[in-house]
Design an enzyme around this catalytic site. Structure first.
Site, PDB file in Angstrom:
ATOM      1  N   GLY A 140     -18.259 113.389 -53.800  1.00 42.99           N
ATOM      2  CA  GLY A 140     -18.426 114.359 -54.604  1.00 42.99           C
ATOM      3  C   GLY A 140     -17.993 115.753 -54.204  1.00 42.99           C
ATOM      4  O   GLY A 140     -17.384 115.523 -52.955  1.00 42.99           O
ATOM      5  N   LYS A 149     -26.581 109.271 -50.384  1.00 47.32           N
ATOM      6  CA  LYS A 149     -25.706 110.490 -50.453  1.00 47.32           C
ATOM      7  C   LYS A 149     -25.994 111.379 -49.293  1.00 47.32           C
ATOM      8  O   LYS A 149     -27.268 111.764 -48.987  1.00 47.32           O
ATOM      9  CB  LYS A 149     -25.722 111.414 -51.781  1.00 47.32           C
ATOM     10  CG  LYS A 149     -24.739 112.624 -51.838  1.00 47.32           C
ATOM     11  CD  LYS A 149     -24.587 112.878 -53.209  1.00 47.32           C
ATOM     12  CE  LYS A 149     -23.615 114.016 -53.177  1.00 47.32           C
ATOM     13  NZ  LYS A 149     -23.344 114.693 -54.483  1.00 47.32           N
ATOM     14  N   LEU A 154     -18.841 104.430 -51.285  1.00 49.51           N
ATOM     15  CA  LEU A 154     -18.878 104.340 -52.861  1.00 49.51           C
ATOM     16  C   LEU A 154     -17.887 105.298 -53.636  1.00 49.51           C
ATOM     17  O   LEU A 154     -17.311 105.084 -54.403  1.00 49.51           O
ATOM     18  CB  LEU A 154     -20.022 104.177 -53.460  1.00 49.51           C
ATOM     19  CG  LEU A 154     -21.226 103.066 -52.936  1.00 49.51           C
ATOM     20  CD1 LEU A 154     -22.494 103.259 -53.707  1.00 49.51           C
ATOM     21  CD2 LEU A 154     -20.542 101.604 -53.616  1.00 49.51           C
ATOM     22  N   ASP A 184     -22.170 119.042 -65.742  1.00 49.27           N
ATOM     23  CA  ASP A 184     -20.934 118.384 -65.261  1.00 49.27           C
ATOM     24  C   ASP A 184     -20.840 116.905 -66.132  1.00 49.27           C
ATOM     25  O   ASP A 184     -20.513 116.009 -65.311  1.00 49.27           O
ATOM     26  CB  ASP A 184     -21.000 118.088 -64.010  1.00 49.27           C
ATOM     27  CG  ASP A 184     -19.557 118.445 -63.325  1.00 49.27           C
ATOM     28  OD1 ASP A 184     -18.520 118.421 -64.048  1.00 49.27           O
ATOM     29  OD2 ASP A 184     -19.401 118.221 -61.980  1.00 49.27           O
ATOM     30  N   VAL A 210     -21.255 109.378 -50.903  1.00 43.81           N
ATOM     31  CA  VAL A 210     -22.118 108.393 -51.079  1.00 43.81           C
ATOM     32  C   VAL A 210     -21.820 107.057 -50.709  1.00 43.81           C
ATOM     33  O   VAL A 210     -20.797 106.696 -50.652  1.00 43.81           O
ATOM     34  CB  VAL A 210     -22.283 108.195 -52.870  1.00 43.81           C
ATOM     35  CG1 VAL A 210     -23.551 107.208 -53.142  1.00 43.81           C
ATOM     36  CG2 VAL A 210     -22.595 109.573 -53.450  1.00 43.81           C
TER      37      VAL A 210
END
Lengths: 314, 245
Positions: free
Chosen positions: A39, A57, A36, A149, A44
């Site tokens: 990061g 994740k 998907l 973030d 993920v």
């Protein structure tokens, strides 16, 4: 800490769509379906467990993963939390080659990125999402956390009813501490407009940058006097004109709470609506081309309708 | 309880040492004395991450108990702060792991615990990282090839100070350059709580062709053992609110 090229290669080699991943401690087996996204510290995947889809994740940065899990757990304790994804499982996995990974499984949020949603459905949605986001931030802040973030990439719109949700909680920090993770463009420290201490105004700065980013998809770099530069950028976007004053106040950390900001935003929307009601009747209107205010007035009615709907469905 | 102070040397360089003793050996010596060495290797635009000339960067950090990262100068600011914080966490985890070994037996570490317990311990580690005092001695390579990178290094250091001063714990920074004009290393900034004032004093010029990384780390290590520094912290302890004044 970001992963380097070799670590990425190893992870992509060990975890591929089609493999089954069995947790070392809790023994649940997940079927990896597709990637998907990636990061700063991990990847993920969409996975399947007991016939249901979930997001998984995984990373070999095991202590960073533990920190993220801690945040998800604390957010899970917040009553009626609708902010981040729900945490389903936390476990370790040892690959057939003997590498050790940590992973966690969370609710799979199926949605559209905020940026394409607004591009597709029009700027009437800006006010809606602003209100929704401020609501969510207010709830988070009241529980002692700052998102950290906040950026366009971390915001998804899930449908029926359209609601903005955030996906990556890696930067979420307790109020009063140093922001854990940030992205330069959205970081007031980078722009020289404030500290990196976790306080509500840190998120509100990033909030303003999120809506700038939508209209400046290629971003822009810092110039000699950042405050003037950002004000100019805000002034340069017609779609943001009703919200100019509010966004500027957020840029210079003028709001201590998201509640204050939301209050002023609601006032702006209300005023626009009044203007709209006053300017629509009468034959005078027909002789003029529809003014900007009329458009914005229409928008503000939509905003309030959608906002009320989204509140009802919470 | 008085919290401990973490000591770090942050080495910023763009190449291999070519003068004096082996920096990897000196780094290991420093580590034994409780000083962590982090190294950031700046890549030129035409370099790749596999570049052999920067292999030393990783080795110094490994034996110095710290973190290393190769980076193009555009990403320097984010890297400097993340490397520093990562090394702090790593040091704390080291403490915790040694304690765990005592309780659970040899070879047991934080990562061998089940996820729930690991989570609780990581919370303690995070707390320590947020509240401990930190001393960072920045060692900047100012040999000839660094010329066009110095303005970026300055920006990155000011940024580091913004990040670290958002913590609850106190900070002390000092900046040294190497090679110095007559000595191995030369002071740019004496120990101070922030780096926002370095703009005017940061060197714009390089200082020679050689890169004596090993001797520079040795000198930096000695600077930590000077008594004057400890006194400066004590002085503040007796007079809380000094910094706010």
């Amino acid at each position: 800490m970001k992963m380097n090229n070799q670590e990425w290669k190893k992870l992509n080699n060990d975890v591929r769509p089609g493999i089954k991943l069995r947790g070392k401690w809790h023994g649940k087996t997940y079927l990896i379906q597709k990637k998907l996204g990636a990061g700063a510290i991990g990847v993920v995947y969409l996975c399947e467990y007991n016939g249901k889809q979930a997001a998984l994740k995984i990373s070999d940065k095991r202590s960073s993963m533990t920190v993220e899990v801690n945040v998800l757990k604390s957010l899970g304790k917040v009553q009626g939390n609708r902010l981040g994804p729900y945490l389903l499982d936390v476990d370790d996995w040892i690959s057939p080659q003997g590498s050790r990974y940590s992973f966690y499984v969370m609710e799979y949020l199926k949605g559209e990125p905020l940026i394409t949603y607004i591009q597709r459905r029009g700027e009437a949605w800006i006010g809606v999402f602003m209100l929704q986001l401020l609501d969510a931030l207010q709830e988070l802040h009241q529980n002692g956390w700052v998102f950290g973030d906040l950026k366009v990439e971390n915001l998804l719109v899930v449908s029926s009813p359209p609601k903005v949700r955030w996906v990556d909680v890696g930067g979420t920090t307790q109020i009063g501490r140093a922001i854990k993770e940030y992205t330069e463009f959205y970081d007031r420290g980078y722009w020289g407009l404030g500290s990196r201490k976790a306080e509500p105004s840190y998120d509100l700065f990033a909030f303003a940058m999120v809506f700038l980013q939508i209209y400046y998809p290629n971003k822009f770099v810092k110039e000699a006097s950042p405050q003037k530069q950002l004000f100019r950028k805000i002034d340069g976007v017609k779609a943001l004109s009703p919200y100019r004053a509010i966004l500027k106040k957020a840029i210079i950390s003028n709001y201590d709470t998201s509640e204050q900001m939301k209050k002023e935003l609601l006032q702006v929307i209300y005023k626009l609506q009044r203007k709209n009601i006053q300017s629509t009747p009468g034959p005078v209107h027909q002789t003029h081309p529809p003014s900007v205010f009329v458009n914005i007035g229409g928008i503000s009615i939509l905003v309030i309708i959608y906002y009320v709907i989204s509140l009802l469905f919470q | 309880m008085r919290k401990g102070t973490l000591k770090q040397i942050l080495l910023i360089t763009d190449g291999c040492s070519n003068q004096g003793e082996d920096p990897v050996a000196v780094a290991s010596l420093a580590h034994q004395q409780g000083i962590t060495i982090n190294v950031i290797g700046i890549l030129d635009d035409d370099h790749s991450e596999q570049d052999e000339s920067l292999k030393e960067v990783e080795d110094i950090a490994l034996s110095g108990g710290g973190v290393s990262q190769l980076v193009y100068k555009q990403a320097l600011s984010q890297t400097v702060q993340s490397v520093t914080k990562q090394a702090m966490t790593q040091t704390m985890q080291g403490f915790v792991n040694r304690e765990l070994e005592q309780i659970l037996g040899k070879g047991q570490s934080l990562e061998d615990l089940e996820p729930e317990k690991r989570g609780e311990i990581m919370e303690v580690v995070e707390d320590m990282g947020e509240t401990c005092d930190l001393e960072v001695l920045v060692l900047v390579d100012t040999s000839a090839s660094m010329y066009d990178k110095l303005p970026t290094v300055k920006e990155a250091l000011m940024d580091l100070s913004i990040s670290l001063n958002a913590r609850i714990g106190r900070n002390r920074f000092a900046i040294y350059r190497f090679p110095g004009k007559r000595k191995q290393i030369e002071k740019i900034l004496d120990w101070s709580p922030a780096l926002d004032t370095i703009s005017s004093i940061f060197p714009k010029l390089t200082s020679g062709g050689v890169t004596p990384t090993g001797p520079a780390i040795r000198e930096a290590m000695y600077l930590f053992s000077k008594k004057s520094l400890r006194r400066s912290f004590k002085y503040e302890d007796e007079q809380p609110g000094m910094e706010e004044a």
